[in-house]
Write a protein that holds these residues in place. Sequence first.
Motif, PDB file in Angstrom:
ATOM      1  N   ALA A   1     -19.676 -16.302 -67.463  1.00 44.67           N
ATOM      2  CA  ALA A   1     -20.699 -15.604 -66.694  1.00 44.67           C
ATOM      3  C   ALA A   1     -21.094 -14.333 -67.429  1.00 44.67           C
ATOM      4  O   ALA A   1     -20.256 -13.637 -67.985  1.00 44.67           O
ATOM      5  N   VAL A   2     -22.379 -14.046 -67.396  1.00 43.08           N
ATOM      6  CA  VAL A   2     -22.909 -12.841 -68.019  1.00 43.08           C
ATOM      7  C   VAL A   2     -23.399 -11.925 -66.922  1.00 43.08           C
ATOM      8  O   VAL A   2     -24.073 -12.351 -65.984  1.00 43.08           O
ATOM      9  N   VAL A   3     -23.055 -10.640 -67.008  1.00 42.96           N
ATOM     10  CA  VAL A   3     -23.421  -9.660 -65.998  1.00 42.96           C
ATOM     11  C   VAL A   3     -24.284  -8.605 -66.648  1.00 42.96           C
ATOM     12  O   VAL A   3     -23.970  -8.116 -67.732  1.00 42.96           O
ATOM     13  N   SER A   4     -25.388  -8.248 -66.007  1.00 43.65           N
ATOM     14  CA  SER A   4     -26.251  -7.184 -66.506  1.00 43.65           C
ATOM     15  C   SER A   4     -25.821  -5.885 -65.847  1.00 43.65           C
ATOM     16  O   SER A   4     -25.670  -5.826 -64.631  1.00 43.65           O
ATOM     17  N   THR A   5     -25.614  -4.844 -66.643  1.00 44.31           N
ATOM     18  CA  THR A   5     -25.221  -3.561 -66.056  1.00 44.31           C
ATOM     19  C   THR A   5     -26.464  -2.830 -65.584  1.00 44.31           C
ATOM     20  O   THR A   5     -27.509  -2.889 -66.206  1.00 44.31           O
ATOM     21  N   GLN A   6     -26.353  -2.141 -64.448  1.00 44.52           N
ATOM     22  CA  GLN A   6     -27.500  -1.455 -63.868  1.00 44.52           C
ATOM     23  C   GLN A   6     -27.931  -0.263 -64.703  1.00 44.52           C
ATOM     24  O   GLN A   6     -29.104   0.003 -64.843  1.00 44.52           O
ATOM     25  N   SER A   7     -26.992   0.475 -65.223  1.00 41.45           N
ATOM     26  CA  SER A   7     -27.332   1.746 -65.851  1.00 41.45           C
ATOM     27  C   SER A   7     -27.951   1.595 -67.237  1.00 41.45           C
ATOM     28  O   SER A   7     -28.803   2.378 -67.615  1.00 41.45           O
ATOM     29  N   THR A   8     -27.547   0.600 -67.984  1.00 45.03           N
ATOM     30  CA  THR A   8     -28.045   0.481 -69.350  1.00 45.03           C
ATOM     31  C   THR A   8     -28.873  -0.768 -69.587  1.00 45.03           C
ATOM     32  O   THR A   8     -29.572  -0.865 -70.584  1.00 45.03           O
ATOM     33  N   GLY A   9     -28.795  -1.730 -68.691  1.00 46.85           N
ATOM     34  CA  GLY A   9     -29.503  -2.977 -68.900  1.00 46.85           C
ATOM     35  C   GLY A   9     -28.782  -3.898 -69.871  1.00 46.85           C
ATOM     36  O   GLY A   9     -29.227  -5.006 -70.139  1.00 46.85           O
ATOM     37  N   ASP A  10     -27.655  -3.435 -70.422  1.00 44.56           N
ATOM     38  CA  ASP A  10     -26.877  -4.264 -71.333  1.00 44.56           C
ATOM     39  C   ASP A  10     -26.276  -5.436 -70.576  1.00 44.56           C
ATOM     40  O   ASP A  10     -26.049  -5.363 -69.374  1.00 44.56           O
ATOM     41  N   GLN A  11     -25.990  -6.498 -71.311  1.00 48.68           N
ATOM     42  CA  GLN A  11     -25.332  -7.636 -70.690  1.00 48.68           C
ATOM     43  C   GLN A  11     -23.905  -7.704 -71.189  1.00 48.68           C
ATOM     44  O   GLN A  11     -23.640  -7.538 -72.377  1.00 48.68           O
ATOM     45  N   LEU A  12     -22.990  -7.939 -70.258  1.00 49.30           N
ATOM     46  CA  LEU A  12     -21.573  -8.024 -70.569  1.00 49.30           C
ATOM     47  C   LEU A  12     -21.054  -9.364 -70.078  1.00 49.30           C
ATOM     48  O   LEU A  12     -21.489  -9.862 -69.048  1.00 49.30           O
ATOM     49  N   ASP A  13     -20.078  -9.903 -70.791  1.00 52.03           N
ATOM     50  CA  ASP A  13     -19.429 -11.094 -70.249  1.00 52.03           C
ATOM     51  C   ASP A  13     -18.497 -10.643 -69.129  1.00 52.03           C
ATOM     52  O   ASP A  13     -18.250  -9.449 -68.934  1.00 52.03           O
ATOM     53  N   ALA A  14     -18.013 -11.591 -68.346  1.00 47.23           N
ATOM     54  CA  ALA A  14     -17.206 -11.264 -67.169  1.00 47.23           C
ATOM     55  C   ALA A  14     -15.977 -10.429 -67.521  1.00 47.23           C
ATOM     56  O   ALA A  14     -15.639  -9.488 -66.805  1.00 47.23           O
ATOM     57  N   LYS A  15     -15.326 -10.737 -68.612  1.00 47.58           N
ATOM     58  CA  LYS A  15     -14.123  -9.991 -69.013  1.00 47.58           C
ATOM     59  C   LYS A  15     -14.475  -8.536 -69.340  1.00 47.58           C
ATOM     60  O   LYS A  15     -13.766  -7.607 -68.929  1.00 47.58           O
ATOM     61  N   SER A  16     -15.568  -8.327 -70.057  1.00 47.56           N
ATOM     62  CA  SER A  16     -15.990  -6.963 -70.410  1.00 47.56           C
ATOM     63  C   SER A  16     -16.423  -6.185 -69.176  1.00 47.56           C
ATOM     64  O   SER A  16     -16.150  -4.989 -69.055  1.00 47.56           O
ATOM     65  N   TYR A  17     -17.100  -6.867 -68.247  1.00 55.32           N
ATOM     66  CA  TYR A  17     -17.528  -6.199 -67.026  1.00 55.32           C
ATOM     67  C   TYR A  17     -16.317  -5.820 -66.173  1.00 55.32           C
ATOM     68  O   TYR A  17     -16.270  -4.727 -65.604  1.00 55.32           O
ATOM     69  N   ALA A  18     -15.324  -6.694 -66.105  1.00 50.31           N
ATOM     70  CA  ALA A  18     -14.094  -6.384 -65.370  1.00 50.31           C
ATOM     71  C   ALA A  18     -13.421  -5.148 -65.972  1.00 50.31           C
ATOM     72  O   ALA A  18     -12.938  -4.275 -65.234  1.00 50.31           O
ATOM     73  N   GLN A  19     -13.409  -5.042 -67.283  1.00 50.82           N
ATOM     74  CA  GLN A  19     -12.826  -3.871 -67.950  1.00 50.82           C
ATOM     75  C   GLN A  19     -13.631  -2.615 -67.641  1.00 50.82           C
ATOM     76  O   GLN A  19     -13.066  -1.549 -67.393  1.00 50.82           O
ATOM     77  N   LEU A  20     -14.959  -2.742 -67.618  1.00 52.41           N
ATOM     78  CA  LEU A  20     -15.812  -1.608 -67.260  1.00 52.41           C
ATOM     79  C   LEU A  20     -15.504  -1.136 -65.839  1.00 52.41           C
ATOM     80  O   LEU A  20     -15.386   0.070 -65.593  1.00 52.41           O
ATOM     81  N   LEU A  21     -15.337  -2.065 -64.907  1.00 54.36           N
ATOM     82  CA  LEU A  21     -14.996  -1.688 -63.532  1.00 54.36           C
ATOM     83  C   LEU A  21     -13.674  -0.941 -63.467  1.00 54.36           C
ATOM     84  O   LEU A  21     -13.551   0.053 -62.752  1.00 54.36           O
ATOM     85  N   ILE A  22     -12.696  -1.404 -64.206  1.00 57.65           N
ATOM     86  CA  ILE A  22     -11.393  -0.715 -64.242  1.00 57.65           C
ATOM     87  C   ILE A  22     -11.563   0.717 -64.728  1.00 57.65           C
ATOM     88  O   ILE A  22     -11.019   1.661 -64.146  1.00 57.65           O
ATOM     89  N   GLU A  23     -12.346   0.895 -65.791  1.00 59.80           N
ATOM     90  CA  GLU A  23     -12.582   2.245 -66.322  1.00 59.80           C
ATOM     91  C   GLU A  23     -13.292   3.128 -65.291  1.00 59.80           C
ATOM     92  O   GLU A  23     -12.914   4.278 -65.080  1.00 59.80           O
ATOM     93  N   LEU A  24     -14.305   2.579 -64.646  1.00 61.56           N
ATOM     94  CA  LEU A  24     -15.060   3.366 -63.667  1.00 61.56           C
ATOM     95  C   LEU A  24     -14.205   3.719 -62.456  1.00 61.56           C
ATOM     96  O   LEU A  24     -14.192   4.872 -62.012  1.00 61.56           O
ATOM     97  N   ILE A  25     -13.509   2.737 -61.894  1.00 65.34           N
ATOM     98  CA  ILE A  25     -12.686   2.991 -60.707  1.00 65.34           C
ATOM     99  C   ILE A  25     -11.582   3.992 -61.014  1.00 65.34           C
ATOM    100  O   ILE A  25     -11.281   4.869 -60.205  1.00 65.34           O
ATOM    101  N   SER A  26     -10.989   3.896 -62.186  1.00 67.53           N
ATOM    102  CA  SER A  26      -9.898   4.818 -62.530  1.00 67.53           C
ATOM    103  C   SER A  26     -10.385   6.262 -62.670  1.00 67.53           C
ATOM    104  O   SER A  26      -9.611   7.193 -62.472  1.00 67.53           O
ATOM    105  N   ARG A  27     -11.656   6.462 -62.967  1.00 61.13           N
ATOM    106  CA  ARG A  27     -12.227   7.807 -63.119  1.00 61.13           C
ATOM    107  C   ARG A  27     -12.932   8.294 -61.864  1.00 61.13           C
ATOM    108  O   ARG A  27     -13.299   9.461 -61.761  1.00 61.13           O
ATOM    109  N   ALA A  28     -13.150   7.412 -60.915  1.00 64.20           N
ATOM    110  CA  ALA A  28     -13.985   7.717 -59.750  1.00 64.20           C
ATOM    111  C   ALA A  28     -13.303   8.666 -58.775  1.00 64.20           C
ATOM    112  O   ALA A  28     -12.080   8.702 -58.655  1.00 64.20           O
ATOM    113  N   THR A  29     -14.129   9.399 -58.069  1.00 63.52           N
ATOM    114  CA  THR A  29     -13.690  10.234 -56.961  1.00 63.52           C
ATOM    115  C   THR A  29     -13.713   9.370 -55.701  1.00 63.52           C
ATOM    116  O   THR A  29     -14.711   8.697 -55.428  1.00 63.52           O
ATOM    117  N   ILE A  30     -12.625   9.393 -54.953  1.00 67.42           N
ATOM    118  CA  ILE A  30     -12.546   8.609 -53.723  1.00 67.42           C
ATOM    119  C   ILE A  30     -13.286   9.361 -52.619  1.00 67.42           C
ATOM    120  O   ILE A  30     -13.017  10.542 -52.387  1.00 67.42           O
TER     121      ILE A  30
END
Length: 131
Positions: A1-30
């Motif tokens: 599966a290919v996922v398009s990111t909202q902020s950059t329009g880049d396309q990521l495969d599912a594994k790369s998008y999952a890694q991006l989510l981990i990075e974002l959630i780990s830095r996010a303010t709750i």
Amino acid sequence: AVVSTQSTGDQLDAKSYAQLLIELISRATIVDHSSDPCDQHFISQGEEILVLYYYQRDSRESKQALAIAGCLNLWNVDKVRGMFNGVLRTHFRGNQLLIVGSMTKYGKQFMPKDVKPFRIAKYKDEIDSEQ
């Protein structure tokens, strides 16, 4: 599966998008989980990465995510769109907002024990009767 990111329009495969989510959630303010996501002042204008956790009975359930999306006026339809493994990533009032299910791998990994996931009243009675 290919996922398009909202902020950059880049396309990521599912594994790369999952890694991006981990990075974002780990830095996010709750966000404040004692407040009401249906309140018009729930999230202020800003440029932060924010995360909120919604209640799930299992990792596939998305009723609460749908209710939160409705409260935030993201959309008001009968099915959550754009969900990736129980995470909805969107922009809200200038912030990047991650709406994460409590029973997903991301919720289990990152949701602090003292955070009570959101349960919107529309579905709260239904949830309480099942317990």
